[in-house]
Design a protein around this motif. Structure first.
Motif, PDB file in Angstrom:
ATOM      1  N   ILE A  56       0.834  -1.208   0.000  1.00  0.00           N
ATOM      2  CA  ILE A  56       0.000   0.000   0.000  1.00  0.00           C
ATOM      3  C   ILE A  56       0.867   1.255   0.000  1.00  0.00           C
ATOM      4  N   LEU A  57       1.951   1.252   0.763  1.00  0.00           N
ATOM      5  CA  LEU A  57       2.832   2.418   0.794  1.00  0.00           C
ATOM      6  C   LEU A  57       3.484   2.644  -0.565  1.00  0.00           C
ATOM      7  N   GLU A  58       4.011   1.586  -1.168  1.00  0.00           N
ATOM      8  CA  GLU A  58       4.747   1.747  -2.419  1.00  0.00           C
ATOM      9  C   GLU A  58       3.840   2.087  -3.595  1.00  0.00           C
ATOM     10  N   ASN A  59       2.609   1.598  -3.566  1.00  0.00           N
ATOM     11  CA  ASN A  59       1.721   1.828  -4.704  1.00  0.00           C
ATOM     12  C   ASN A  59       0.815   3.037  -4.550  1.00  0.00           C
ATOM     13  N   PHE A  60       0.461   3.381  -3.308  1.00  0.00           N
ATOM     14  CA  PHE A  60      -0.538   4.436  -3.110  1.00  0.00           C
ATOM     15  C   PHE A  60      -0.083   5.533  -2.151  1.00  0.00           C
ATOM     16  N   ASN A  61       1.184   5.470  -1.734  1.00  0.00           N
ATOM     17  CA  ASN A  61       1.744   6.517  -0.880  1.00  0.00           C
ATOM     18  C   ASN A  61       0.899   6.717   0.382  1.00  0.00           C
ATOM     19  N   MET A  62       0.506   5.605   0.986  1.00  0.00           N
ATOM     20  CA  MET A  62      -0.319   5.676   2.198  1.00  0.00           C
ATOM     21  C   MET A  62       0.283   4.780   3.282  1.00  0.00           C
ATOM     22  N   SER A  63       0.375   5.334   4.493  1.00  0.00           N
ATOM     23  CA  SER A  63       0.882   4.585   5.639  1.00  0.00           C
ATOM     24  C   SER A  63      -0.278   4.132   6.511  1.00  0.00           C
TER      25      SER A  63
END
Length: 402
Positions: free
Chosen positions: A322-329
């Motif tokens: 999710i972080l790498e694809n959508f810039n969300m933590s």
């Protein structure tokens, strides 16, 4: 990671997104912390905090994380060898227990499964059995940030009252204050612990103790060593608007603005907003066919949701995707649920559209990470939010017509 465009979605359950108004308030020249302008600022903050804690008593502000406020609550009220009653509701309750042990307190740590809050019945039974009144304090985490479970503080106080036990009642509200309903005076809490980086919409760096008169009386005879954390020193300086050491001046500018924003929205509206986010998120999780960590609907948190992954799937990998694809933590699993649980933060400066974006990121991430689930979680949340908004608009129109 390559550079990612657009804003980062910080959907951990704290630190939370900081509103522009608070950022702009912090972003100003530092002033003399011994001058009259600072004294006026500090007094505004002290007074404003009372309405958030819902107390008429004193509140102190430390340049520290919530961990410091944990220690301050203990060292100001207790003596070496005192017995305290605590409950294993999750990772942060366990950390608070460790501090109590390191300070030389005798801790009765009631085991838990990390899927329930502190049990009021167990509190009453423990206190009824303590006929010699060896237990000097009951310590409970209101909203366990690692599990998304909120203990029933009012019911625990009622249990203490039924037992007619004189123990102090201390409550950690680090991830509940200004997000979930909390009433220090009405619920008979003696020391409330809080931090700046969650519902108060500030960066990390401030922590708080709010104290009852009973707690202040206990402080007069408490013998645990203290210096930096001393209520006596802090309150003496606060009486004239100052601190016994250098305060976090610019964070206090931000705190004043955050308190103003909470007052403008109205705390009851803040609680309703968070309740809407919590229910919408839980509906999304159920629609995905995933399992909530919390088992008792009375204890669901409205500031975050902890989600169990199916056997054979790891939250670290899901969060990476999710972080790498959508810039969300998203929040990680902590302690006993590490690797098994991911956490969705939905508190602080947050609205319906931000929640929908967050849930979209989760649903897309589940698919990319190969986690078995059903589609439709986002749609379920959106349908609920739309219905709630329509209901609120109808209520507002009826009120204006009358």
């Amino acid at each position: 990671m390559p550079l990612q465009s657009a804003r980062h979605f910080l959907q951990i359950p704290g630190p939370t997104n900081i509103p522009e108004r608070v950022l702009r308030a912090i972003d100003r020249p530092t002033i003399d912390h011994r001058g009259p302008e600072f004294a006026a600022l500090a007094r505004e903050c002290f007074e404003g905090l009372k309405s958030v804690f819902k107390t008429t008593g004193k509140a102190v502000i430390y340049p520290a994380s919530g961990t410091g406020a944990w220690e301050a609550a203990l060292v100001n009220t207790l003596s070496p060898g005192d017995a305290v009653l605590m409950f294993e509701t999750g990772h942060f309750a366990t950390l608070w227990r460790r501090i109590a042990g390191k300070l030389g307190l005798e801790v009765d740590f009631v085991p838990g499964d990390w899927r329930h809050g502190a049990d009021p019945t167990a509190v009453e039974e423990k206190l009824n059995a303590d006929r010699a009144h060896r237990i000097k304090a009951v310590l409970v985490v209101h909203n366990e940030t690692s599990t998304g479970i909120a203990s029933r503080i009012a019911e625990i106080r009622q249990a203490m009252n039924r037992a007619r036990h004189p123990a102090l009642f201390m409550v950690d509200t680090i991830s509940s204050l200004a997000s979930l309903d909390y009433r220090q005076d009405e619920w008979g809490v003696d020391v409330t612990v809080a931090g700046s980086q969650k519902g108060l919409m500030l960066p990390p760096g401030l922590s708080f103790n709010a104290m009852s008169e009973k707690a202040l009386d206990a402080a007069k005879t408490a013998r645990l060593p203290k210096s930096y954390w001393s209520w006596e020193d802090m309150l003496a300086a606060n009486s004239s608007g100052f601190f016994p050491y250098t305060p976090a001046t610019n964070l206090l500018f931000g705190l004043r603005e955050a308190l103003t924003m909470l007052r403008e929205e109205g705390l009851d509206n803040v609680f309703k907003r968070h309740a809407r986010f919590g229910e919408a998120t839980r509906r999304a999780v159920r629609a995905w066919g995933l399992e909530l960590l919390g088992l008792d609907p009375r204890e669901y948190s409205n500031s975050l949701t902890a989600v169990l992954l199916p056997e054979g799937h790891n939250e670290v990998e899901l969060r990476r995707v999710i972080l790498e694809n959508f810039n969300m933590s998203l929040g990680s699993g902590l302690g006993k649920v590490q690797g098994k649980v991911f956490r969705i933060g939905h508190l602080g400066d947050f609205n319906d559209l931000m929640l929908c974006g967050t849930l979209c990121g989760v649903e897309m991430g589940l698919a990319l990470a190969g986690v078995p689930h059903q589609q439709g979680g986002v749609a379920a949340a959106m349908a609920y939010l739309a219905a709630e908004n329509a209901s609120q608009q109808q209520t507002a129109r009826r009120r204006s017509a009358s």
